[in-house]
Design an enzyme around this catalytic site. Structure first.
Site, mmCIF file in Angstrom:
data_model
loop_
_atom_site.group_PDB
_atom_site.id
_atom_site.type_symbol
_atom_site.label_atom_id
_atom_site.label_comp_id
_atom_site.label_asym_id
_atom_site.label_seq_id
_atom_site.Cartn_x
_atom_site.Cartn_y
_atom_site.Cartn_z
ATOM 1 N N LYS A 244 0.849 -1.199 0.000
ATOM 2 C CA LYS A 244 0.000 0.000 0.000
ATOM 3 C C LYS A 244 0.878 1.239 0.000
ATOM 4 O O LYS A 244 1.727 1.411 0.870
ATOM 5 C CB LYS A 244 -0.911 -0.028 1.239
ATOM 6 C CG LYS A 244 -1.682 1.278 1.505
ATOM 7 C CD LYS A 244 -2.678 1.122 2.665
ATOM 8 C CE LYS A 244 -3.273 2.453 3.084
ATOM 9 N NZ LYS A 244 -4.266 2.321 4.182
ATOM 10 N N ASP A 249 -2.964 10.001 4.111
ATOM 11 C CA ASP A 249 -4.358 9.561 4.205
ATOM 12 C C ASP A 249 -5.158 10.528 5.077
ATOM 13 O O ASP A 249 -5.134 10.443 6.297
ATOM 14 C CB ASP A 249 -4.398 8.141 4.794
ATOM 15 C CG ASP A 249 -5.816 7.587 4.883
ATOM 16 O OD1 ASP A 249 -6.740 8.203 4.298
ATOM 17 O OD2 ASP A 249 -5.996 6.524 5.532
ATOM 18 N N LYS A 256 -10.813 12.109 8.353
ATOM 19 C CA LYS A 256 -10.363 11.645 9.669
ATOM 20 C C LYS A 256 -10.408 12.785 10.674
ATOM 21 O O LYS A 256 -10.272 13.946 10.309
ATOM 22 C CB LYS A 256 -8.899 11.166 9.570
ATOM 23 C CG LYS A 256 -8.706 9.821 8.917
ATOM 24 C CD LYS A 256 -7.237 9.406 8.974
ATOM 25 C CE LYS A 256 -7.011 8.076 8.267
ATOM 26 N NZ LYS A 256 -7.722 6.937 8.879
ATOM 27 N N ASP A 326 -12.382 6.554 3.540
ATOM 28 C CA ASP A 326 -11.208 6.303 4.373
ATOM 29 C C ASP A 326 -10.746 4.843 4.281
ATOM 30 O O ASP A 326 -9.673 4.503 4.769
ATOM 31 C CB ASP A 326 -11.535 6.684 5.827
ATOM 32 C CG ASP A 326 -10.294 6.864 6.678
ATOM 33 O OD1 ASP A 326 -9.178 6.889 6.105
ATOM 34 O OD2 ASP A 326 -10.443 6.990 7.912
ATOM 35 N N GLU A 328 -9.438 3.438 1.842
ATOM 36 C CA GLU A 328 -8.818 3.625 0.526
ATOM 37 C C GLU A 328 -7.770 2.571 0.203
ATOM 38 O O GLU A 328 -7.518 2.278 -0.967
ATOM 39 C CB GLU A 328 -8.208 5.031 0.431
ATOM 40 C CG GLU A 328 -6.806 5.192 1.040
ATOM 41 C CD GLU A 328 -6.742 4.972 2.548
ATOM 42 O OE1 GLU A 328 -7.792 5.083 3.198
ATOM 43 O OE2 GLU A 328 -5.648 4.676 3.069
ATOM 44 N N ARG A 330 -7.650 -0.712 0.545
ATOM 45 C CA ARG A 330 -8.146 -1.891 -0.172
ATOM 46 C C ARG A 330 -8.543 -1.550 -1.606
ATOM 47 O O ARG A 330 -8.489 -2.406 -2.490
ATOM 48 C CB ARG A 330 -9.318 -2.513 0.607
ATOM 49 C CG ARG A 330 -10.538 -1.649 0.712
ATOM 50 C CD ARG A 330 -11.490 -2.108 1.801
ATOM 51 N NE ARG A 330 -11.010 -1.746 3.141
ATOM 52 C CZ ARG A 330 -11.640 -2.050 4.270
ATOM 53 N NH1 ARG A 330 -12.757 -2.758 4.245
ATOM 54 N NH2 ARG A 330 -11.153 -1.655 5.426
HETATM 55 N N1 BES Z 1 -4.578 3.951 7.044
HETATM 56 C C1 BES Z 1 -5.767 3.628 7.752
HETATM 57 C C2 BES Z 1 -5.554 2.552 8.819
HETATM 58 C C3 BES Z 1 -4.664 2.939 9.954
HETATM 59 C C4 BES Z 1 -5.190 3.528 11.081
HETATM 60 C C5 BES Z 1 -3.312 2.684 9.907
HETATM 61 C C6 BES Z 1 -4.355 3.872 12.128
HETATM 62 C C7 BES Z 1 -2.469 3.018 10.950
HETATM 63 C C8 BES Z 1 -3.001 3.619 12.063
HETATM 64 C C9 BES Z 1 -6.813 3.118 6.775
HETATM 65 O O1 BES Z 1 -6.793 3.695 5.513
HETATM 66 C C10 BES Z 1 -8.149 3.431 7.363
HETATM 67 O O2 BES Z 1 -8.456 4.588 7.473
HETATM 68 N N2 BES Z 1 -8.905 2.403 7.726
HETATM 69 C C11 BES Z 1 -10.195 2.580 8.294
HETATM 70 C C12 BES Z 1 -11.153 1.623 7.607
HETATM 71 C C13 BES Z 1 -12.601 1.872 7.929
HETATM 72 C C14 BES Z 1 -13.050 3.190 7.306
HETATM 73 C C15 BES Z 1 -13.416 0.734 7.380
HETATM 74 C C16 BES Z 1 -10.090 2.287 9.777
HETATM 75 O O3 BES Z 1 -9.363 1.379 10.166
HETATM 76 O O4 BES Z 1 -10.699 3.013 10.552
HETATM 77 ZN ZN ZN Z 2 -4.976 4.427 4.911
HETATM 78 MN MN MN Z 3 -7.908 5.479 5.389
#
Ligand code: BES
Ligand code: ZN
Ligand code: MN
Length: 476
Positions: A244, A249, A256, A326, A328, A330
């Site tokens: 990735k 992000d 966020k 968010d 993104e 996947r």
């Molecule tokens: N990059 C984040 C995941 C993440 C969070 C990595 C904290 C490292 C530290 C990812 O893109 C994300 O935002 N995932 C969301 C998915 C949800 C919207 C289904 C998450 O984990 O909240």
């Molecule tokens: Zn992310």
């Molecule tokens: Mn994200």
């Protein structure tokens, strides 16, 4: 501007293995739990010491270094503590580490990893870096194992260099690190490594080829997406590593919270690990084929951002109903996986991503998650990690959540409710066909708040060494 960051890659502490110590060079005496001093310890008062791993004490002419009970983790801790102790104003240029007679290749590997990485530092500044020991001579007895120990040390140094590059890339701030910077910086470094070649595809190529996931995620940013492809080797099993490469992000329209958002500059840690692993595999000239794919994009908020409710068409034609911009990671991984399955005929496909906050909750900050339908592949990842100081835990692809990944208005639903790390993995599984596959979620261990063992605060470079070791396993 490129000039505002340290040049990548960072210089690490050098090591050499020899059977003789040097004159007028500080000696380091190893002390195991007891305290039990090793060679060179005669005449040093160790009565106040414990021998605990990492215990570093300066005596008149020598240093003592605690190595605990001599586990791999003890030696990593000791190597790192030594280099930290030999830093600052009166840091010597070099030192002799007097190894114990039972010191073996595993101990060597762990010690060198610790020593090379423990002194890692990333700071953007106009000032000169503080002084630090530049090299270590590891002095073995004249036992005939010198060659084995030397090759273990060299291998460990290559692994440490991979981790260090992965840290540099992830630590680089996102005002510098946009998708084009990430892809072209990697390509520039790759050009200098024998047998490694790099291709960087731009947004026009991505549009022609139908990379709808990468384009949707990257569409909100003024800095367009890229696809990096690194190629190594021509014969042997073909491994494809996909990382990735989200250079920042924000969450996109599903933005966020401000707290902690700055940490999302390391959201390309999986991509950085893949880039670094390819460099190391090539430097070790492993008899194997490895392709690295890094879809690079910035997930941003603007009038051209993708939206919740959109339907996105991935490479190869499958469609996804977007629920949360968010999620993104996947979206970009799905494109790259479909591309690999169709064009690269992998014998093993491994994707690596800081994918879900849910995995931070499940396994904490020091253990990566492995998802794979194959017990054998899971064991290979766990074992590869154990050999290089990275912990992995197998997670289940729960059957009862598979159905939730299908959508009413598209082929797939992007983020069904339920256990977040697992449903993300189940979404990705839709794109691997029948290719042997593992998904590594490193959202937890990709960053550290603390200094421990060979880790310093910031990006850890986690998973780069596991990927190299996995390639090594498949080379045998
Ligand atoms: N990059 C984040 C995941 C993440 C969070 C990595 C904290 C490292 C530290 C990812 O893109 C994300 O935002 N995932 C969301 C998915 C949800 C919207 C289904 C998450 O984990 O909240
Ligand atoms: Zn992310
Ligand atoms: Mn994200």
């Amino acid at each position: 501007m490129g000039s505002t960051v340290p040049s990548v890659p960072t210089k690490l502490v050098d090591v050499e293995v020899a059977t003789t110590a040097r004159r007028n060079v500080p000696a380091v005496v190893l002390v195991s739990t007891g305290p039990m001093p090793g060679p060179g310890g005669d005449g040093i008062d160790v009565s106040d010491l414990t021998g605990k791993a990492g215990e570093t004490v300066r005596h008149d002419e020598a240093w003592t270094l605690g190595v605990g009970t001599g586990t791999q983790s003890d030696y990593r801790t000791a190597g790192a503590a030594l280099v930290r102790a030999l830093s600052g104003e009166d840091a010597p240029k070099t030192a002799d580490v007097l190894l114990t007679p039972d010191f073996d290749a595993e101990g060597m590997r762990a010690f060198v990893l610790g020593a090379a990485l423990g002194g890692y530092r990333f700071k953007v500044t106009g000032e000169e870096a503080p002084k630090r020991v530049g090299s270590l001579r590891l002095v073995t007895g004249d036992t005939g194992f010198e060659e084995v120990l030397t090759s273990a040390a060299l291998k460990a140094h290559v692994l440490a260099t991979a981790t260090s590059l992965a840290r540099d890339l992830a630590n680089t701030p996102s005002n510098v690190k946009d998708p084009n910077w990430l892809a072209t910086t990697a390509a520039k470094i790759a050009e200098k490594v024998d047998g490694l070649s790099a291709t960087v595809r731009d947004e026009k190529w991505l549009r022609q080829q139908g990379f709808g996931g990468v384009l949707a995620v990257g569409g909100g940013s003024a800095r367009p997406p890229r696809l990096l492809e690194l190629t190594y080797g021509t014969t042997g099993p073909h491994l494809v590593f996909i990382g990735k490469g989200i250079t920042f992000d924000t969450g996109g329209i599903s933005v966020k919270p401000a707290d902690g958002m700055h940490l999302m500059r390391t959201d390309m840690a999986g991509g950085g690990a893949v880039i670094s692993a390819l460099m190391a595999v090539a430097r070790r000239q492993l008899p194997i084929r490895v392709t690295g794919l890094v879809p690079c994009a910035e997930n941003h908020v603007s009038g051209s951002s993708y939206r919740p409710g959109d339907v996105v068409r991935h490479y190869g034609g499958a469609t996804t109903e977007v629920q949360n911009t968010d999620a993104e990671g996947r979206m970009v991984l799905a494109d790259a996986m479909a591309y690999a399955v169709r064009n690269l005929k992998p014998d093993l496909l491994v994707d690596v991503a800081t994918l879900t906050g849910a995995m931070k909750v499940s396994l904490g900050l020091r253990t990566g998650a492995v998802f794979t339908p194959s017990a054998e592949i899971a064991a290979a990842v766990v074992e590869a990690g154990a050999g290089v100081g990275e912990k992995w835990w197998r997670m289940p692809l729960l059957e009862e959540h598979v159905e939730a990944v299908t959508s009413e208005i598209a082929d797939y639903r992007q983020c069904p409710s339920g256990p977040g790390g697992i449903t993300a993995a189940l979404f990705l599984q839709k794109f691997v066909g029948d290719v042997p596959w593992a998904h590594l979620d490193i959202a937890g261990p990709a960053r550290s708040e603390k200094v421990y063992d060979e880790v310093v605060a910031g990006a850890t470079g986690f998973s780069a060494r596991t990927l190299v070791e996995l390639a090594e396993k498949y080379s045998r």
